[in-house]
Design a protein around this motif. Structure first.
Motif, PDB file in Angstrom:
ATOM      1  N   PRO A   1       9.662  -9.976 -12.226  1.00  0.00           N
ATOM      2  CA  PRO A   1       9.297  -9.075 -13.043  1.00  0.00           C
ATOM      3  C   PRO A   1       9.481  -7.920 -12.921  1.00  0.00           C
ATOM      4  O   PRO A   1       8.990  -6.903 -11.623  1.00  0.00           O
ATOM      5  CB  PRO A   1       7.427  -9.179 -13.484  1.00  0.00           C
ATOM      6  N   VAL A   2       9.497  -6.880 -12.941  1.00  0.00           N
ATOM      7  CA  VAL A   2      10.147  -6.079 -13.338  1.00  0.00           C
ATOM      8  C   VAL A   2       8.683  -5.026 -13.211  1.00  0.00           C
ATOM      9  O   VAL A   2       9.002  -5.084 -15.245  1.00  0.00           O
ATOM     10  CB  VAL A   2      11.862  -5.732 -14.108  1.00  0.00           C
ATOM     11  N   ASP A   3       8.436  -3.927 -12.710  1.00  0.00           N
ATOM     12  CA  ASP A   3       7.561  -3.152 -13.530  1.00  0.00           C
ATOM     13  C   ASP A   3       8.339  -1.432 -14.318  1.00  0.00           C
ATOM     14  O   ASP A   3       8.554  -0.792 -13.606  1.00  0.00           O
ATOM     15  CB  ASP A   3       6.880  -2.831 -12.838  1.00  0.00           C
TER      16      ASP A   3
ATOM     17  N   ILE B   1      18.148   8.030  -2.787  1.00  0.00           N
ATOM     18  CA  ILE B   1      19.619   8.073  -3.254  1.00  0.00           C
ATOM     19  C   ILE B   1      19.766   7.653  -4.848  1.00  0.00           C
ATOM     20  O   ILE B   1      20.419   8.471  -5.750  1.00  0.00           O
ATOM     21  CB  ILE B   1      20.141   7.694  -2.554  1.00  0.00           C
ATOM     22  N   GLU B   2      18.980   6.373  -5.291  1.00  0.00           N
ATOM     23  CA  GLU B   2      19.674   5.543  -6.316  1.00  0.00           C
ATOM     24  C   GLU B   2      18.268   4.415  -6.503  1.00  0.00           C
ATOM     25  O   GLU B   2      17.848   3.862  -5.775  1.00  0.00           O
ATOM     26  CB  GLU B   2      20.824   4.692  -6.376  1.00  0.00           C
ATOM     27  N   VAL B   3      17.703   4.898  -7.970  1.00  0.00           N
ATOM     28  CA  VAL B   3      17.123   3.149  -8.518  1.00  0.00           C
ATOM     29  C   VAL B   3      17.821   2.879  -9.376  1.00  0.00           C
ATOM     30  O   VAL B   3      18.712   3.301  -9.915  1.00  0.00           O
ATOM     31  CB  VAL B   3      15.632   4.422  -8.666  1.00  0.00           C
ATOM     32  N   LYS B   4      17.386   1.233  -9.421  1.00  0.00           N
ATOM     33  CA  LYS B   4      18.437   0.065 -10.076  1.00  0.00           C
ATOM     34  C   LYS B   4      16.446  -0.564 -10.286  1.00  0.00           C
ATOM     35  O   LYS B   4      15.448  -0.428  -9.834  1.00  0.00           O
ATOM     36  CB  LYS B   4      19.040  -0.597  -9.695  1.00  0.00           C
TER      37      LYS B   4
ATOM     38  N   ARG C   1      21.425   3.632   4.893  1.00  0.00           N
ATOM     39  CA  ARG C   1      20.867   3.980   3.747  1.00  0.00           C
ATOM     40  C   ARG C   1      20.670   2.424   3.809  1.00  0.00           C
ATOM     41  O   ARG C   1      20.629   1.323   4.471  1.00  0.00           O
ATOM     42  CB  ARG C   1      22.233   3.626   2.652  1.00  0.00           C
ATOM     43  N   PHE C   2      18.906   1.957   2.672  1.00  0.00           N
ATOM     44  CA  PHE C   2      18.053   0.931   3.161  1.00  0.00           C
ATOM     45  C   PHE C   2      18.306   0.996   1.462  1.00  0.00           C
ATOM     46  O   PHE C   2      18.216   1.500   0.722  1.00  0.00           O
ATOM     47  CB  PHE C   2      16.796   2.001   3.595  1.00  0.00           C
ATOM     48  N   PHE C   3      18.478  -0.834   1.618  1.00  0.00           N
ATOM     49  CA  PHE C   3      17.997  -0.584   0.075  1.00  0.00           C
ATOM     50  C   PHE C   3      16.890  -1.587   0.294  1.00  0.00           C
ATOM     51  O   PHE C   3      16.881  -3.102   0.615  1.00  0.00           O
ATOM     52  CB  PHE C   3      19.672  -2.135  -0.325  1.00  0.00           C
ATOM     53  N   VAL C   4      16.217  -1.609  -0.980  1.00  0.00           N
ATOM     54  CA  VAL C   4      15.090  -2.177  -0.324  1.00  0.00           C
ATOM     55  C   VAL C   4      14.264  -2.243  -2.157  1.00  0.00           C
ATOM     56  O   VAL C   4      14.243  -1.664  -3.395  1.00  0.00           O
ATOM     57  CB  VAL C   4      13.171  -0.874  -0.246  1.00  0.00           C
ATOM     58  N   ARG C   5      13.459  -4.036  -2.018  1.00  0.00           N
ATOM     59  CA  ARG C   5      13.572  -4.527  -3.648  1.00  0.00           C
ATOM     60  C   ARG C   5      12.513  -3.663  -3.807  1.00  0.00           C
ATOM     61  O   ARG C   5      11.117  -3.793  -2.956  1.00  0.00           O
ATOM     62  CB  ARG C   5      13.068  -6.144  -3.597  1.00  0.00           C
ATOM     63  N   ILE C   6      11.855  -3.562  -5.172  1.00  0.00           N
ATOM     64  CA  ILE C   6      10.622  -2.984  -5.656  1.00  0.00           C
ATOM     65  C   ILE C   6       9.693  -3.778  -5.672  1.00  0.00           C
ATOM     66  O   ILE C   6       8.446  -2.814  -5.579  1.00  0.00           O
ATOM     67  CB  ILE C   6      11.201  -2.274  -7.742  1.00  0.00           C
ATOM     68  N   SER C   7      10.082  -5.500  -5.572  1.00  0.00           N
ATOM     69  CA  SER C   7       8.938  -6.163  -6.020  1.00  0.00           C
ATOM     70  C   SER C   7       8.479  -6.044  -4.479  1.00  0.00           C
ATOM     71  O   SER C   7       7.000  -7.252  -4.216  1.00  0.00           O
ATOM     72  CB  SER C   7       9.010  -7.478  -6.025  1.00  0.00           C
ATOM     73  N   GLU C   8       8.708  -5.742  -3.149  1.00  0.00           N
ATOM     74  CA  GLU C   8       8.516  -5.612  -1.673  1.00  0.00           C
ATOM     75  C   GLU C   8       8.092  -3.752  -1.854  1.00  0.00           C
ATOM     76  O   GLU C   8       6.747  -4.191  -0.854  1.00  0.00           O
ATOM     77  CB  GLU C   8       9.658  -5.520  -0.830  1.00  0.00           C
ATOM     78  N   ILE C   9       7.537  -3.592  -2.144  1.00  0.00           N
ATOM     79  CA  ILE C   9       6.488  -1.593  -2.473  1.00  0.00           C
ATOM     80  C   ILE C   9       5.595  -2.474  -2.800  1.00  0.00           C
ATOM     81  O   ILE C   9       4.737  -2.456  -3.867  1.00  0.00           O
ATOM     82  CB  ILE C   9       7.666  -0.766  -2.954  1.00  0.00           C
ATOM     83  N   VAL C  10       4.899  -1.869  -1.513  1.00  0.00           N
ATOM     84  CA  VAL C  10       3.444  -2.055  -2.161  1.00  0.00           C
ATOM     85  C   VAL C  10       2.672  -0.250  -2.571  1.00  0.00           C
ATOM     86  O   VAL C  10       1.940  -0.604  -3.565  1.00  0.00           O
ATOM     87  CB  VAL C  10       2.528  -2.231  -0.256  1.00  0.00           C
ATOM     88  N   TRP C  11       3.034   0.520  -2.151  1.00  0.00           N
ATOM     89  CA  TRP C  11       2.652   1.818  -2.669  1.00  0.00           C
ATOM     90  C   TRP C  11       3.794   2.941  -2.116  1.00  0.00           C
ATOM     91  O   TRP C  11       5.103   2.425  -0.955  1.00  0.00           O
ATOM     92  CB  TRP C  11       2.191   2.489  -1.951  1.00  0.00           C
ATOM     93  N   PHE C  12       4.125   3.948  -3.048  1.00  0.00           N
ATOM     94  CA  PHE C  12       5.371   5.264  -2.189  1.00  0.00           C
ATOM     95  C   PHE C  12       4.389   6.303  -2.382  1.00  0.00           C
ATOM     96  O   PHE C  12       4.124   6.515  -3.784  1.00  0.00           O
ATOM     97  CB  PHE C  12       6.554   5.121  -3.090  1.00  0.00           C
ATOM     98  N   MET C  13       4.774   7.953  -1.993  1.00  0.00           N
ATOM     99  CA  MET C  13       4.854   9.115  -2.114  1.00  0.00           C
ATOM    100  C   MET C  13       5.545  10.028  -2.102  1.00  0.00           C
ATOM    101  O   MET C  13       5.855   9.142  -0.864  1.00  0.00           O
ATOM    102  CB  MET C  13       3.502   8.725  -1.033  1.00  0.00           C
TER     103      MET C  13
END
Length: 72
Positions: free
Chosen positions: A12-14, A43-46, A58-70
């Motif tokens: 799911p997209v949050d 750099i970019e958010v999809k 450049r790293f492409f990180v799936r948002i579903s894999e992100i636990v937290w960010f700061m």
């Protein structure tokens, strides 16, 4: 022969996470993922991934894999 349906993985997209990440475009952040921590500049958010640049790479990180960010 009957065909067994293949499972479909749905992430799911949050929209709140996507919007929060968009506010940090061009700024340095730390992302904690299920695989570890990455520091860099957004750099970019999809809807499904974020592009993070660190040390010229450049790293492409799936948002579903992100636990937290700061922001840092």
């Amino acid at each position: 022969m009957s065909h067994m349906p293949h499972p479909v993985v749905v992430y799911p997209v949050d929209p709140y996470v996507v919007e929060a990440l968009k506010c940090l475009i061009g700024k340095p952040v730390v992302l904690e993922t299920s695989r570890g921590r990455i520091n860099g500049c957004i750099i970019e958010v999809k809807p499904d991934h974020v592009v993070l640049e660190t040390n010229g790479r450049r790293f492409f990180v799936r948002i579903s894999e992100i636990v937290w960010f700061m922001p840092i």
